[in-house]
Design a protein around this motif. Sequence first.
Motif, PDB file in Angstrom:
ATOM      1  N   ALA A  93       0.926  -1.343   0.040  1.00 31.84           N
ATOM      2  CA  ALA A  93      -0.017   0.116  -0.223  1.00 31.84           C
ATOM      3  C   ALA A  93       0.930   1.467   0.113  1.00 31.84           C
ATOM      4  O   ALA A  93       0.304   2.123   0.162  1.00 31.84           O
ATOM      5  CB  ALA A  93      -0.862  -0.038   1.297  1.00 31.84           C
ATOM      6  N   GLY A  94       2.410   1.058  -0.112  1.00 31.32           N
ATOM      7  CA  GLY A  94       2.982   2.162  -0.220  1.00 31.32           C
ATOM      8  C   GLY A  94       3.324   3.022   1.341  1.00 31.32           C
ATOM      9  O   GLY A  94       3.737   3.978   1.376  1.00 31.32           O
ATOM     10  N   LYS A  95       3.214   2.148   2.281  1.00 31.84           N
ATOM     11  CA  LYS A  95       3.140   2.675   3.580  1.00 31.84           C
ATOM     12  C   LYS A  95       4.408   1.947   4.153  1.00 31.84           C
ATOM     13  O   LYS A  95       4.899   1.046   3.812  1.00 31.84           O
ATOM     14  CB  LYS A  95       2.010   2.451   4.448  1.00 31.84           C
ATOM     15  CG  LYS A  95       0.583   2.936   3.929  1.00 31.84           C
ATOM     16  CD  LYS A  95      -0.406   2.522   4.745  1.00 31.84           C
ATOM     17  CE  LYS A  95      -1.752   2.984   4.320  1.00 31.84           C
ATOM     18  NZ  LYS A  95      -2.923   2.186   4.627  1.00 31.84           N
ATOM     19  N   HIS A  96       4.700   2.637   5.294  1.00 34.81           N
ATOM     20  CA  HIS A  96       5.917   2.002   6.246  1.00 34.81           C
ATOM     21  C   HIS A  96       5.218   0.913   7.118  1.00 34.81           C
ATOM     22  O   HIS A  96       4.157   0.881   7.386  1.00 34.81           O
ATOM     23  CB  HIS A  96       6.468   3.212   7.122  1.00 34.81           C
ATOM     24  CG  HIS A  96       7.218   4.243   6.648  1.00 34.81           C
ATOM     25  ND1 HIS A  96       8.229   4.182   5.843  1.00 34.81           N
ATOM     26  CD2 HIS A  96       7.103   5.536   6.605  1.00 34.81           C
ATOM     27  CE1 HIS A  96       8.424   5.147   5.344  1.00 34.81           C
ATOM     28  NE2 HIS A  96       7.772   6.187   5.976  1.00 34.81           N
ATOM     29  N   VAL A  97       6.289  -0.225   7.212  1.00 28.40           N
ATOM     30  CA  VAL A  97       5.951  -1.171   8.051  1.00 28.40           C
ATOM     31  C   VAL A  97       5.721  -0.834   9.642  1.00 28.40           C
ATOM     32  O   VAL A  97       6.668  -0.067  10.005  1.00 28.40           O
ATOM     33  CB  VAL A  97       6.980  -2.369   8.039  1.00 28.40           C
ATOM     34  CG1 VAL A  97       6.626  -3.368   8.767  1.00 28.40           C
ATOM     35  CG2 VAL A  97       6.955  -2.873   6.346  1.00 28.40           C
ATOM     36  N   PRO A  98       4.654  -1.143  10.226  1.00 28.50           N
ATOM     37  CA  PRO A  98       4.549  -0.830  11.368  1.00 28.50           C
ATOM     38  C   PRO A  98       5.716  -1.064  12.300  1.00 28.50           C
ATOM     39  O   PRO A  98       6.308  -2.266  12.232  1.00 28.50           O
ATOM     40  CB  PRO A  98       3.311  -1.603  12.037  1.00 28.50           C
ATOM     41  CG  PRO A  98       2.615  -1.683  10.969  1.00 28.50           C
ATOM     42  CD  PRO A  98       3.530  -1.724   9.641  1.00 28.50           C
ATOM     43  N   PRO A  99       6.397  -0.350  13.106  1.00 27.65           N
ATOM     44  CA  PRO A  99       7.603  -0.871  13.854  1.00 27.65           C
ATOM     45  C   PRO A  99       7.571  -2.187  14.688  1.00 27.65           C
ATOM     46  O   PRO A  99       8.520  -3.023  14.822  1.00 27.65           O
ATOM     47  CB  PRO A  99       7.811   0.266  14.880  1.00 27.65           C
ATOM     48  CG  PRO A  99       7.330   1.635  14.205  1.00 27.65           C
ATOM     49  CD  PRO A  99       5.879   1.013  13.498  1.00 27.65           C
ATOM     50  N   ALA A 100       6.413  -2.324  15.312  1.00 27.14           N
ATOM     51  CA  ALA A 100       6.269  -3.568  16.087  1.00 27.14           C
ATOM     52  C   ALA A 100       6.234  -4.918  15.004  1.00 27.14           C
ATOM     53  O   ALA A 100       6.825  -5.689  15.598  1.00 27.14           O
ATOM     54  CB  ALA A 100       4.661  -3.695  16.792  1.00 27.14           C
TER      55      ALA A 100
END
Length: 209
Positions: free
Chosen positions: A98-105
């Motif tokens: 989706a072109g987003k950053h991977v959640p840090p968790a």
Amino acid sequence: MHTGKRQSGYQFDLSGGALCLDFANTVSHRHLPPRRAEHLGSYADLVEFADQSKLLPPALAASLRARARRDDAGARSAFRKSIVLRESLYCAFSAIAAGKHVPPADVQRINNYARVALQHRKLARRNGDYRWEWQSNGSDLLDRILWPVAESAAELLTSEARVAIRECGAPDCEWLFLDQSRNRSRRWCDMKSCGNRQKARRHYQRAHG
Ligand SMILES: [Zn+2]
């Protein structure tokens, strides 16, 4: 998003283009509770996935099945870990699609699993060649299937192929795949199921809309 069955059990769809994506695709209709279909219901299903993905020598698959029958608690624990990993893989690669950053968790969780996997890598000589093998100390053998999956996830996350990760374009499917088509135009997880269904739907809309 197959619901296809073989004579014995579920035939996993292995068209994701990367082991970690095939693993993330072991649940169908993740976001549609009434139709959600879990294809990993037990440790035995996990071995079946590994077997169909050719992650394990056949003799090892058989010994994992036997061991899981003897060690129910161990098998349950390994199975729970596999589901936790799978959900993080989905969150991570779905975000990238989706072109987003991977959640840090999720980065942290993939990191934790990949580091455990690395500890089980062993350089070995076989038939005059050298290669990486997986080594278990015996007590952690039931986790053996998670190691190549976690390694695949860390490799994909750190590779340029990351930009080719897609989520299926069918509205009721969230399977992930690597778009390796020449003009980067693949839209569906699997042409046989989602692709044909979407084409039929559009054909119907054109004819009746
Ligand atoms: Zn699909």
